[in-house]
Design a protein around this motif. Structure first.
Motif, short mmCIF file in Angstrom:
data_model
loop_
_atom_site.label_atom_id
_atom_site.label_comp_id
_atom_site.label_asym_id
_atom_site.label_seq_id
_atom_site.Cartn_x
_atom_site.Cartn_y
_atom_site.Cartn_z
N TRP A 1 0.83 -1.21 0.00
CA TRP A 1 0.00 0.00 0.00
C TRP A 1 0.87 1.26 0.00
N TYR A 2 2.00 1.23 0.73
CA TYR A 2 2.87 2.40 0.81
C TYR A 2 3.51 2.70 -0.55
N GLU A 3 4.07 1.63 -1.18
CA GLU A 3 4.72 1.85 -2.48
C GLU A 3 3.71 2.32 -3.51
N MET B 1 12.07 6.74 1.56
CA MET B 1 12.23 5.98 2.80
C MET B 1 10.87 5.53 3.36
N PHE B 2 9.90 6.42 3.30
CA PHE B 2 8.58 6.13 3.86
C PHE B 2 7.88 4.98 3.10
N SER B 3 8.09 4.94 1.77
CA SER B 3 7.31 3.96 0.99
C SER B 3 8.02 2.63 0.79
N PRO C 1 17.15 -1.67 2.51
CA PRO C 1 17.42 -0.33 1.96
C PRO C 1 16.83 0.77 2.83
N HIS C 2 15.72 0.43 3.52
CA HIS C 2 15.12 1.45 4.39
C HIS C 2 16.07 1.84 5.50
N SER C 3 16.66 0.83 6.18
CA SER C 3 17.53 1.23 7.31
C SER C 3 18.78 1.93 6.81
N ARG D 1 18.92 4.02 4.27
CA ARG D 1 18.52 5.41 4.03
C ARG D 1 18.33 6.15 5.35
N LYS D 2 17.72 5.45 6.31
CA LYS D 2 17.44 6.13 7.58
C LYS D 2 18.74 6.49 8.30
N ARG D 3 19.71 5.57 8.20
CA ARG D 3 21.01 5.87 8.83
C ARG D 3 21.64 7.12 8.21
N ALA E 1 5.02 14.96 4.00
CA ALA E 1 4.83 14.46 5.38
C ALA E 1 4.92 15.61 6.37
N GLY E 2 5.86 16.51 6.11
CA GLY E 2 6.11 17.59 7.07
C GLY E 2 5.03 18.64 7.12
N HIS E 3 4.55 19.09 5.96
CA HIS E 3 3.63 20.24 6.02
C HIS E 3 2.21 19.83 6.41
N GLU E 4 1.77 18.66 5.92
CA GLU E 4 0.37 18.29 6.16
C GLU E 4 0.12 17.93 7.62
N THR E 5 0.98 17.04 8.13
CA THR E 5 0.80 16.55 9.50
C THR E 5 0.86 17.71 10.50
N SER E 6 1.89 18.53 10.36
CA SER E 6 2.04 19.62 11.34
C SER E 6 0.95 20.67 11.15
N PRO F 1 -4.77 3.19 10.22
CA PRO F 1 -3.92 2.01 10.29
C PRO F 1 -2.60 2.17 9.54
N GLN F 2 -1.54 1.61 10.11
CA GLN F 2 -0.23 1.60 9.47
C GLN F 2 0.08 0.15 9.10
N PRO F 3 -0.30 -0.25 7.88
CA PRO F 3 -0.31 -1.68 7.55
C PRO F 3 1.08 -2.30 7.34
N ARG F 4 1.25 -3.48 7.90
CA ARG F 4 2.47 -4.26 7.76
C ARG F 4 2.09 -5.66 7.29
N LEU F 5 3.16 -6.47 7.09
CA LEU F 5 2.98 -7.82 6.54
C LEU F 5 3.50 -8.82 7.56
N TRP G 1 1.02 7.16 20.44
CA TRP G 1 1.61 6.57 19.24
C TRP G 1 1.44 7.48 18.02
N ALA G 2 1.43 8.80 18.26
CA ALA G 2 1.19 9.72 17.14
C ALA G 2 2.30 9.64 16.10
N PHE G 3 3.52 9.29 16.51
CA PHE G 3 4.64 9.26 15.57
C PHE G 3 5.06 7.83 15.22
N GLY G 4 4.24 6.85 15.59
CA GLY G 4 4.59 5.46 15.32
C GLY G 4 5.69 4.99 16.27
N MET H 1 9.56 4.48 12.64
CA MET H 1 8.95 5.61 13.34
C MET H 1 9.25 6.92 12.60
N CYS H 2 8.41 7.93 12.80
CA CYS H 2 8.57 9.22 12.13
C CYS H 2 9.96 9.80 12.36
N ILE H 3 10.62 10.17 11.28
CA ILE H 3 11.95 10.78 11.43
C ILE H 3 11.82 12.26 11.77
C1 HEM Z 1 2.67 16.33 13.80
C2 HEM Z 1 3.53 15.99 12.89
C3 HEM Z 1 3.82 14.59 12.42
C4 HEM Z 1 3.18 13.41 12.69
C5 HEM Z 1 1.95 13.19 13.59
C6 HEM Z 1 3.86 12.36 11.97
C7 HEM Z 1 3.52 11.02 12.02
C8 HEM Z 1 4.23 10.01 11.39
C9 HEM Z 1 3.93 8.60 11.51
C10 HEM Z 1 2.80 8.01 12.33
C11 HEM Z 1 4.84 7.93 10.75
C12 HEM Z 1 4.90 6.41 10.55
C13 HEM Z 1 3.92 6.05 9.47
C14 HEM Z 1 3.90 4.60 9.10
O1 HEM Z 1 4.78 3.82 9.39
O2 HEM Z 1 2.92 4.26 8.43
C15 HEM Z 1 5.70 8.90 10.13
C16 HEM Z 1 6.75 8.61 9.30
C17 HEM Z 1 7.53 9.55 8.70
N1 HEM Z 1 7.46 10.91 8.88
FE1 HEM Z 1 6.26 11.91 10.15
N2 HEM Z 1 4.88 12.93 11.26
C18 HEM Z 1 4.91 14.28 11.52
C19 HEM Z 1 5.80 15.20 11.01
C20 HEM Z 1 6.81 14.92 10.14
C21 HEM Z 1 7.77 15.87 9.63
C22 HEM Z 1 7.83 17.35 10.03
C23 HEM Z 1 8.57 15.21 8.75
C24 HEM Z 1 9.74 15.67 7.94
C25 HEM Z 1 9.97 16.82 7.49
C26 HEM Z 1 8.13 13.83 8.73
C27 HEM Z 1 8.70 12.84 7.96
C28 HEM Z 1 8.42 11.51 8.07
C29 HEM Z 1 9.12 10.46 7.34
C30 HEM Z 1 10.25 10.68 6.33
C31 HEM Z 1 8.58 9.24 7.74
C32 HEM Z 1 9.01 7.86 7.28
C33 HEM Z 1 9.98 7.31 8.31
C34 HEM Z 1 10.44 5.91 7.99
O3 HEM Z 1 9.82 5.22 7.17
O4 HEM Z 1 11.44 5.49 8.57
N3 HEM Z 1 7.07 13.69 9.58
N4 HEM Z 1 5.32 10.17 10.54
#
Ligand code: HEM
Length: 479
Positions: free
Chosen positions: A102-104, A115-117, A123-125, A127-129, A318-323, A395-399, A460-463, A468-470
């Motif tokens: 679903w992510y890809e 990295m997110f998809s 390769p994910h780790s 990139r994350k490193r 990811a950055g602009h919408e969530t925040s 949901p954050q779907p995994r396999l 668990w807002a950031f996983g 987990m959210c970078i």
């Molecule tokens: C309130 C703000 C934010 C929330 C609630 C949030 C939440 C999340 C969550 C829940 C995930 C994991 C999603 C999953 O595995 O399905 C994630 C991943 C990620 N987020 Fe955020 N995020 C926020 C802000 C940001 C910002 C500001 C950035 C970067 C500029 C960002 C970049 C990313 C990236 C790159 C990933 C993928 C990480 C990975 O796969 O290792 N996020 N975020």
């Protein structure tokens, strides 16, 4: 006569076989049959859940199923949802289960993964490193460039805009304003101040960008859930996704490419062309350019320039919408709680220098991120907003992996099952968060350390885990 009897036998055999494989086994014999169904049809067909997703009722429906049936529920023949910590998210996300495709299908940009998809862990780790350090709390709090970005976005753009709106008593689209400020902040971090957006001041450009970006949203269902149907419908001449969706994607990718080019050119010439305008280097873009090398692993992910473009596009999305969403809910809740608003103002005024439009514009001074970080009420308000209005609530779907593992008391689950947890449900556990539907920042000021630790465990807002959210520190600092 003979041939019609034979035909009848064949049809009966086929029906029996189909019922055995697709109804009897999944409903009564598979390990998943021990898990309560969220819907009577869930054990043998996926249509109910597809219908729920199509109607955008996923989070609430899954939550209602957890309330009714407990920590683990079956959503489809090969899909479960889990809502617990120790035997749930720790096993799934802490255990590094790979991402569901679903992510890809939805989040690749320029035709290559970011990295997110990325589904695969390796390769994910890698990139994350490569980029974790520039998103770390210590880097963000001590970087002079991040300090300059915050200064320009807040003091030169946002506060004057708010002051002008207030003096003219003008109405404002708050979501748009917040998305503009988070876009300006994130794109300056990615591409450098001067190469990023300036949507706070250039309202028209922001309006155009957000309209095009969001126009694709209603059609995302097909990418994520039924990509083959999208392809088939296009081949048959009645595309489920209208042409403007692909045009919008091209437009966004061109916009990102232009920013990447500007960052590259400016980085090369920065030393020769000093300017009066405050400029900062393209922190993320430069870092990726230096680290995404031509290794074999990288080539399998696509050409390096596209990998970088895909990565930065994902970060800005990811950055602009969530925040932006979190800030909007925060303002909304504060607008309904004037007493809390007054207490927050008091707390903010204890800071030095105070957070208000400076008399001396040449040197506004900026709050130390560490000082802001240690304000208890502000922190409680942020946590409570992200709890009840998590920006990514679903949901954050995994396999499920091989060998089979058991989750939340289930029998060992076969590999290849779609398994997920959603913040929406974890954050509404009434044992941990009494009155879960009520926005109550005071719960985070709880003096009982044990209760506080339990809330943190379920937050668990950031996983969590390797995916987990970078951007969590950037987000908390920005909010
Ligand atoms: C309130 C703000 C934010 C929330 C609630 C949030 C939440 C999340 C969550 C829940 C995930 C994991 C999603 C999953 O595995 O399905 C994630 C991943 C990620 N987020 Fe955020 N995020 C926020 C802000 C940001 C910002 C500001 C950035 C970067 C500029 C960002 C970049 C990313 C990236 C790159 C990933 C993928 C990480 C990975 O796969 O290792 N996020 N975020």
């Amino acid at each position: 006569m003979f041939s019609s009897t034979l035909l009848l036998i064949v049809i009966s055999y086929v029906l029996l076989y189909v019922s055995w494989v697709h109804v009897i086994i999944p409903t009564f014999l598979s390990p998943l049959s021990k898990i309560p169904n969220a819907h009577w049809s869930a054990s043998f067909n996926p249509f109910w859940m597809l219908w729920v997703r199509w109607r955008e009722r996923e989070n609430r429906t899954i939550h209602a199923a957890h309330v009714k049936h407990g920590n683990i529920v079956r959503l489809g023949p090969k899909e479960v949802s889990v809502s617990s910590v120790d035997d749930g998210i720790r096993v799934i996300y802490g255990g590094g289960f790979e991402k569901w495709p679903w992510y890809e299908n939805q989040f690749n940009n320029f035709g290559v993964p970011c990295m997110f998809s990325m589904s695969r862990s390796k390769p994910h780790s890698a990139r994350k490193r490569m980029i974790s350090n520039i998103y770390s709390k210590s880097y963000l709090q001590s970087s002079p460039e991040v300090h300059t970005i915050a200064k320009v976005v807040i003091f030169d753009r946002l506060l004057p805009r708010l002051a002008s709106l207030s003096s003219k008593q003008e109405a404002v689209d708050v979501l748009h304003m917040h998305m503009s400020s988070t876009m300006d902040m994130v794109t300056a971090f990615l591409f450098g101040l001067g190469n990023g957006s300036n949507f706070i001041q250039d309202l028209k450009a922001g309006q155009e960008w957000f309209t095009i970006y969001q126009s694709r949203r209603p059609f995302r269902f097909w990418d994520g859930e039924l990509p083959w149907m999208k392809t088939l419908s296009k081949k048959l001449g009645f595309p489920l996704s209208p042409p403007f969706v692909a045009e919008a994607t091209n437009w966004i990718e061109t916009w990102v490419t232009e920013r990447c080019q500007a960052a590259q050119t400016w980085t090369r010439s920065v030393k020769e062309q000093p300017t009066d305008e405050p400029r900062t280097p393209a922190i993320v873009f430069d870092h990726l350019t230096n680290t995404v090398s031509g290794t074999a692993e990288d080539k399998s992910l696509g050409p390096p320039n596209l990998q970088i473009a895909s990565e930065v596009q994902d970060h800005l999305a990811a950055g602009h919408e969530t925040s932006g969403i979190a800030l909007t809910y925060l303002y909304w809740e504060l607008s309904r709680h004037p007493a809390l608003q007054a207490s927050l103002r008091e707390e903010l005024l204890t800071l030095s220098p105070p957070l208000k439009l400076p008399a001396n514009k040449a040197d506004p001074g900026l709050l130390s991120p560490r000082a802001v970080d240690s304000l208890p009420l502000l922190h409680a308000i942020l946590m409570e907003t992200l709890r009840i209005h998590a920006s990514i609530p679903g949901p954050q779907p995994r396999l499920t992996p091989y060998p089979p593992v058991s989750v939340a008391g289930s029998p060992p689950l076969d590999p290849g099952i779609r398994i997920s947890t959603q913040p929406y449900s974890l954050h509404r556990n009434a044992d941990v968060f009494p009155d879960p539907e009520v926005w109550k920042p005071a719960r985070w000021l709880e003096p009982n350390e044990k209760k506080k630790a339990e809330m943190m465990k379920w937050f668990w807002a950031f996983g969590s885990g390797g995916r987990m959210c970078i951007g969590s520190h950037l987000a908390m600092q920005g909010l």
